[in-house]
Design a protein around this motif. Structure first.
Motif, mmCIF file in Angstrom:
data_model
loop_
_atom_site.group_PDB
_atom_site.id
_atom_site.type_symbol
_atom_site.label_atom_id
_atom_site.label_comp_id
_atom_site.label_asym_id
_atom_site.label_seq_id
_atom_site.Cartn_x
_atom_site.Cartn_y
_atom_site.Cartn_z
ATOM 1 N N MET A 198 64.031 28.914 19.180
ATOM 2 C CA MET A 198 63.497 28.536 17.874
ATOM 3 C C MET A 198 62.187 29.231 17.538
ATOM 4 O O MET A 198 61.932 29.588 16.394
ATOM 5 N N GLN A 208 66.433 19.957 15.824
ATOM 6 C CA GLN A 208 65.343 20.933 15.724
ATOM 7 C C GLN A 208 65.798 22.263 15.143
ATOM 8 O O GLN A 208 65.004 22.991 14.557
ATOM 9 N N ARG A 210 65.556 21.674 11.472
ATOM 10 C CA ARG A 210 64.130 21.631 11.110
ATOM 11 C C ARG A 210 63.543 23.042 11.088
ATOM 12 O O ARG A 210 62.788 23.402 10.187
ATOM 13 N N THR A 211 63.882 23.823 12.122
ATOM 14 C CA THR A 211 63.352 25.180 12.212
ATOM 15 C C THR A 211 63.806 26.004 11.013
ATOM 16 O O THR A 211 63.005 26.720 10.403
ATOM 17 N N GLU A 225 64.620 24.860 8.120
ATOM 18 C CA GLU A 225 63.903 24.342 6.955
ATOM 19 C C GLU A 225 62.515 24.971 6.859
ATOM 20 O O GLU A 225 62.101 25.440 5.804
ATOM 21 N N MET A 226 61.804 25.020 7.985
ATOM 22 C CA MET A 226 60.436 25.548 7.988
ATOM 23 C C MET A 226 60.420 27.055 7.718
ATOM 24 O O MET A 226 59.502 27.582 7.124
ATOM 25 N N ALA A 227 61.443 27.754 8.216
ATOM 26 C CA ALA A 227 61.465 29.215 8.104
ATOM 27 C C ALA A 227 62.170 29.682 6.830
ATOM 28 O O ALA A 227 62.402 30.875 6.660
#
Ligand SMILES: Nc1ncnc2c1ncn2[C@@H]1O[C@H](COP(=O)(O)OP(=O)(O)OP(=O)(O)O)[C@@H](O)[C@H]1O
Ligand SMILES: [Mg+2]
Lengths: 136, 114
Positions: free
Chosen positions: B34, B55, B58-59, B61-63
């Motif tokens: 990640m 995760q 989530r990763t 989403e953040m990226a």
């Protein structure tokens, strides 16, 4: 604007929740999308570090007209050698953390690339504070 | 490439489709790490991964990654589907290996990130 979230060490299913909330706020405030991406990637790496390496902590967020100031303050083992921790590939992550896709030793160097000012303070046996400032 | 076209190339199954699968993708990256994914500068690309955890979503989403292909027959959970839908992330499940999936999509014209 100022707010705060608590972060639980070891709880991977919640890791990223606080960063995601901050991302939504920054979008509402119409901050430039490239800036948002850099800020939340750094914030998320720092949040995951608390989950992966510390016992518990909090995220402090301060958004002004000209800058975004973020801090992760944790109670945990601390970092004995910060310069070493900043090296790409250096990691003390446990097998559990690696199973979650983390532990490549890329987090701190990536945070440094994504924010304007990175300050790390750590006391072994007590905890770590990672502060990040991005000018907008 | 459109979501369904990508799924067809790898005999995959579309699990979530944002805006009726109307997004088009022209780049992809394959990794189970990640923090590797979080170093990428590009947006709007496909992540090919064998790591099926919350995760991973989530990763993405953040990226700002909008599409995830889970390879090696990894199954997504209801919680992952919910988070992906809320974040506008397309998901495909596929039983091929990471190498085979990447090879097929490369051949079909998806470009590497670098
Ligand atoms: N909050 C923290 N408390 C204690 N140790 C930490 C903390 N943050 C980082 N470290 C130490 O610094 C090392 C490097 O951190 P870094 O984020 O670069 O890599 P990682 O977390 O191990 O892996 P990755 O971030 O690539 O998933 C960690 O392995 C750990 O030893
Ligand atoms: Mg890390």
């Amino acid at each position: 604007m100022q707010f705060e979230y608590s972060i639980e060490g070891g709880n991977f299913s919640r890791a990223g929740y606080a960063s995601s909330e901050v991302k939504k706020k920054l979008k509402q405030l119409n901050v430039d999308l490239q800036v948002i991406k850099r800020v939340v990637v750094a914030l998320y790496e720092a949040e995951v570090n608390v989950v992966a390496h510390a016992y518990n902590g909090r995220m402090e967020v301060e958004i002004d007209k000209d800058k975004i100031k973020l801090a992760l303050v944790d109670s945990g083992p601390g970092i004995p050698d910060i310069d070493k921790a900043m090296e790409e590939g250096y990691s003390t992550a446990t097998p559990e953390v690696r199973e979650m896709g983390f532990g490549a030793g890329m987090g701190l160097p990536n945070i440094k690339k994504n924010v304007d000012v990175l300050t790390i303070n750590s006391v072994v046996g007590k905890g770590t504070t990672v502060q990040m400032i991005t000018y907008i | 490439m459109k979501l369904q076209e990508i799924a067809n190339k790898i005999d995959g199954r579309v699990i979530t489709a944002t805006n009726n699968g109307s997004m088009t993708y022209d780049m992809a990256f394959a990794s189970d790490l990640m923090s590797d994914v979080l170093t990428l500068q590009n947006d709007n690309m496909v992540l090919i991964t064998g790591l099926a955890t919350l995760q991973t979503i989530r990763t993405a989403e953040m990226a700002d990654i909008n599409c995830i292909i889970f390879v090696r027959n990894k199954k997504v959970t209801a919680e992952m589907v919910k988070l992906a839908s809320d974040s506008g992330i397309d998901i495909i499940e596929c039983r091929y290996s990471m190498f085979r999936t990447s090879g097929l999509l490369f051949q079909s014209g998806l470009k590497p990130v670098y």
